[in-house]
Design an enzyme around this catalytic site. Sequence first.
Site, short mmCIF file in Angstrom:
data_model
loop_
_atom_site.label_atom_id
_atom_site.label_comp_id
_atom_site.label_asym_id
_atom_site.label_seq_id
_atom_site.Cartn_x
_atom_site.Cartn_y
_atom_site.Cartn_z
N CYS B 102 0.90 -1.16 0.00
CA CYS B 102 0.00 0.00 0.00
C CYS B 102 0.93 1.20 0.00
O CYS B 102 1.57 1.50 1.00
CB CYS B 102 -0.90 0.03 1.23
SG CYS B 102 -1.85 1.56 1.36
N CYS B 105 -0.55 4.33 2.41
CA CYS B 105 -0.68 4.19 3.87
C CYS B 105 -0.44 2.74 4.27
O CYS B 105 0.72 2.31 4.30
CB CYS B 105 -2.01 4.73 4.37
SG CYS B 105 -3.50 4.09 3.58
N SER B 106 -1.50 1.98 4.54
CA SER B 106 -1.29 0.66 5.10
C SER B 106 -2.50 -0.24 4.85
O SER B 106 -2.83 -1.07 5.69
CB SER B 106 -1.05 0.79 6.60
OG SER B 106 -2.06 1.61 7.16
N CYS B 107 -3.20 -0.06 3.71
CA CYS B 107 -4.37 -0.87 3.41
C CYS B 107 -3.95 -2.35 3.34
O CYS B 107 -2.94 -2.67 2.72
CB CYS B 107 -5.01 -0.42 2.11
SG CYS B 107 -5.66 1.26 2.21
#
Lengths: 124, 198
Positions: B102, B105-107
Amino acid sequence: MTDTTALLGELPADGPAAPPRSNGELVFAAPWEGRAFGLMLALTEQGVFTLSDFQAALINSIARWDELQRPVEEYHYYECWLAALETLVVEKTPVTNPEIDALTSHYLTRPAGHDHDHDHDHHH
Amino acid sequence: MTAMPDARPPAPIRTEALEALLTERGLVNADAINGLINRFVNDVGPMNGAKVVARAWTDPDYKERLLTDGTAAVGEFGFSGPQGEHIVVVENQEDMHNVVVCTLCSCYPWPLLGLPPDWYKDPAYRSRIVREPRTVLNEMGLALDDSVDITVWDSSAENRYFILPQRPAGTEELSEDELAALVTREAMVGVAQVGAPG
């Protein structure tokens, strides 16, 4: 087939090239990270904001970190998380930035060892 | 506490203040937060995704459903919840390896893998895996032959990618549970392959 586990032992344990570890790392490195995570999810469950709202705020906050802080400070994901959470809380709830600042300052003046002040008074 | 360059108060204290103010307003309570933390620390993790992979390896119909509609197929196991929407499953092939990132961000598909590890959230992984996937995978212990192409999938709120790794040779006799035990989180993000048992 590469034996990943064997190779990982020779690679740095942290830093940019840090290898993944199948086991052993904590989900949260410190208790506050768990609280910040739980607060976010609790607020989405209450319908205060959506997970998409939060993701958008987190993307902004990470981008801001990249621009401003990366040269001077080690990246800390949950600092970005907290900044995103604060932004949304101020936007979507009656809680205000001055209130957060005041209560934080108040907590900072607590005597050492007194880490939970239930009778807080932040109107000063 | 280390000095903060921008003089922001320490995060633990700010978090505590935020929780106190939200509790005061009746918007959250400690029990609910504890329950959510506990769930993601103890109950949700890569073992969920491993069960999905093992089912796909042993049941061709399930595999087809999984590749067609990831969210619905993992829902058959009861795996759903935050970040469980829009799961897209991509299958590794002999000549095509897939890896997930991702970039913004951090999906990450929480119901299948739990919360992402630190390396997945690291700025270096997020930027480098796109620019030089072969090198990064090598550093992480996955040496792919030059004949294998690599596709990098960028997860977002719209699509959360999940890798269906290749079933290792020599596992024809294994049960679904035994197969699931071979599958690692890293293999389901695409930074490793699934090794043969033993």
